[in-house]
Design a protein around this motif. Structure first.
Motif, mmCIF file in Angstrom:
data_model
loop_
_atom_site.group_PDB
_atom_site.id
_atom_site.type_symbol
_atom_site.label_atom_id
_atom_site.label_comp_id
_atom_site.label_asym_id
_atom_site.label_seq_id
_atom_site.Cartn_x
_atom_site.Cartn_y
_atom_site.Cartn_z
ATOM 1 N N GLY A 143 57.928 61.732 30.679
ATOM 2 C CA GLY A 143 57.177 62.806 31.320
ATOM 3 C C GLY A 143 56.585 63.787 30.335
ATOM 4 O O GLY A 143 56.064 64.835 30.727
ATOM 5 N N MET A 144 56.611 63.463 29.025
ATOM 6 C CA MET A 144 56.007 64.353 28.038
ATOM 7 C C MET A 144 54.491 64.167 28.076
ATOM 8 O O MET A 144 53.992 63.043 28.004
ATOM 9 C CB MET A 144 56.543 64.060 26.639
ATOM 10 C CG MET A 144 58.051 64.209 26.508
ATOM 11 S SD MET A 144 58.732 65.797 27.098
ATOM 12 C CE MET A 144 57.987 66.936 25.947
ATOM 13 N N ARG A 145 53.774 65.289 28.184
ATOM 14 C CA ARG A 145 52.313 65.272 28.373
ATOM 15 C C ARG A 145 51.601 65.557 27.063
ATOM 16 O O ARG A 145 51.990 66.442 26.308
ATOM 17 C CB ARG A 145 51.941 66.351 29.407
ATOM 18 C CG ARG A 145 50.458 66.513 29.696
ATOM 19 C CD ARG A 145 50.234 67.694 30.632
ATOM 20 N NE ARG A 145 50.535 68.953 29.965
ATOM 21 C CZ ARG A 145 49.610 69.773 29.437
ATOM 22 N NH1 ARG A 145 48.325 69.468 29.504
ATOM 23 N NH2 ARG A 145 49.971 70.892 28.845
ATOM 24 N N SER A 198 46.043 54.155 40.566
ATOM 25 C CA SER A 198 46.816 53.066 41.179
ATOM 26 C C SER A 198 48.175 53.494 41.706
ATOM 27 O O SER A 198 48.868 52.698 42.324
ATOM 28 C CB SER A 198 46.995 51.913 40.180
ATOM 29 O OG SER A 198 47.850 52.318 39.134
ATOM 30 N N GLY A 199 48.577 54.733 41.484
ATOM 31 C CA GLY A 199 49.872 55.110 42.023
ATOM 32 C C GLY A 199 50.466 56.365 41.411
ATOM 33 O O GLY A 199 49.817 57.091 40.664
ATOM 34 N N VAL A 200 51.750 56.591 41.754
ATOM 35 C CA VAL A 200 52.483 57.767 41.313
ATOM 36 C C VAL A 200 53.729 57.315 40.574
ATOM 37 O O VAL A 200 54.375 56.343 40.943
ATOM 38 C CB VAL A 200 52.915 58.615 42.531
ATOM 39 C CG1 VAL A 200 53.837 59.760 42.113
ATOM 40 C CG2 VAL A 200 51.698 59.157 43.273
ATOM 41 N N ARG A 201 54.039 58.017 39.492
ATOM 42 C CA ARG A 201 55.287 57.762 38.785
ATOM 43 C C ARG A 201 56.005 59.092 38.591
ATOM 44 O O ARG A 201 55.394 60.072 38.187
ATOM 45 C CB ARG A 201 55.006 57.111 37.428
ATOM 46 C CG ARG A 201 56.283 56.818 36.655
ATOM 47 C CD ARG A 201 55.984 55.986 35.436
ATOM 48 N NE ARG A 201 57.171 55.838 34.607
ATOM 49 C CZ ARG A 201 57.198 55.191 33.443
ATOM 50 N NH1 ARG A 201 56.101 54.607 32.990
ATOM 51 N NH2 ARG A 201 58.307 55.110 32.745
ATOM 52 N N ARG A 202 57.312 59.088 38.876
ATOM 53 C CA ARG A 202 58.108 60.313 38.706
ATOM 54 C C ARG A 202 58.993 60.205 37.488
ATOM 55 O O ARG A 202 59.359 59.109 37.058
ATOM 56 C CB ARG A 202 58.978 60.547 39.952
ATOM 57 C CG ARG A 202 58.175 61.051 41.120
ATOM 58 C CD ARG A 202 59.077 61.470 42.278
ATOM 59 N NE ARG A 202 58.326 62.305 43.193
ATOM 60 C CZ ARG A 202 57.408 61.835 44.013
ATOM 61 N NH1 ARG A 202 57.150 60.548 44.034
ATOM 62 N NH2 ARG A 202 56.747 62.648 44.818
ATOM 63 N N PHE A 203 59.335 61.373 36.938
ATOM 64 C CA PHE A 203 60.136 61.418 35.724
ATOM 65 C C PHE A 203 61.403 62.236 35.944
ATOM 66 O O PHE A 203 61.309 63.417 36.287
ATOM 67 C CB PHE A 203 59.317 62.039 34.581
ATOM 68 C CG PHE A 203 58.020 61.333 34.350
ATOM 69 C CD1 PHE A 203 57.978 60.057 33.793
ATOM 70 C CD2 PHE A 203 56.827 61.927 34.718
ATOM 71 C CE1 PHE A 203 56.775 59.409 33.594
ATOM 72 C CE2 PHE A 203 55.613 61.273 34.513
ATOM 73 C CZ PHE A 203 55.598 60.012 33.952
ATOM 74 N N PRO A 204 62.565 61.633 35.723
ATOM 75 C CA PRO A 204 63.811 62.370 35.960
ATOM 76 C C PRO A 204 63.976 63.580 35.050
ATOM 77 O O PRO A 204 64.552 64.581 35.427
ATOM 78 C CB PRO A 204 64.901 61.335 35.689
ATOM 79 C CG PRO A 204 64.241 60.236 34.917
ATOM 80 C CD PRO A 204 62.796 60.239 35.344
#
Length: 207
Positions: A143-145, A198-204
């Motif tokens: 999740g690092m941007r 194409s979609g969503v990804r979540r980051f713990p």
């Protein structure tokens, strides 16, 4: 970690050039098609479905398009805040009330931005947001941007932290911009989710 200083910034500059060069080759049709898909995906996010106030931004050039999403949020009755770049690279905020509420602003040698033309609400207005949509060039599996390097959003995120505000942090990208690793520096904060066409990804780590 000792590698998190200047070497990381140098690596980031190299990566930014690579991702920007890919975006610069996109056609207007590419950008438009991706924007429609991105809006559909983002509108399904529970973090946006429950939000009363969303801080966002107006995409420019080859960035993943945001206007369709901003208009759809407004139609839901969501209050949408947009940034205005200050001379010191911090961000002020104003309300988005449709395309007519935008002004094209040229900031020196940087790219022109579309900013809210109405009342300025102050840099702390972002702390009222339930979700913050962040621009970026890439995100990794933690999740690092990777931002553009101006530091404006780092300051906004630091302001949220100081205020004890915990909005959902969501970055909008193209599919190929979700990568294995982004160099990080000590001030970098992970996001909660990335939305691509194409979609969503979540980051713990961002939770």
């Amino acid at each position: 970690m000792s590698h998190a200083g200047r070497p990381a910034e140098s690596d980031k500059r190299t990566l930014r050039r690579e991702f920007l060069s890919v975006r610069n080759r996109l056609t207007a049709d590419d950008v438009r098609e991706a924007a429609a898909a991105l809006a559909d995906r983002a509108l399904d996010l529970p973090e946006l479905a429950d939000a009363r106030t969303v801080a966002a931004y107006v995409s420019v050039g080859g960035e993943p398009g945001t206007l369709a999403l901003l208009d759809a949020l407004r139609e839901r009755g969501v209050r949408v805040l947009l940034p205005a770049l200050l001379p010191d690279n911090d961000l002020d905020w104003g309300s988005y009330t449709g395309e007519g509420s935008l002004a094209r602003v040229q900031h020196g040698g940087k790219m022109a931005l579309f900013e809210p033309s109405g009342e300025r609400l102050g840099p702390d207005a972002v702390t009222e947001a339930d979700a913050v949509l962040l621009p970026g060039l890439a995100v990794d599996g933690r999740g690092m941007r990777l931002g553009r390097g101006g530091g404006s959003y780092d300051r906004a995120l630091a302001r949220l932290e100081r205020a004890g505000a915990r909005p959902a942090l969501v970055v909008l990208l193209y599919d190929a911009e979700v990568v294995a690793h982004v160099p990080e520096e000590p001030h970098d904060r992970p996001v909660h989710a990335v939305v691509t066409p194409s979609g969503v990804r979540r980051f713990p780590a961002g939770a």
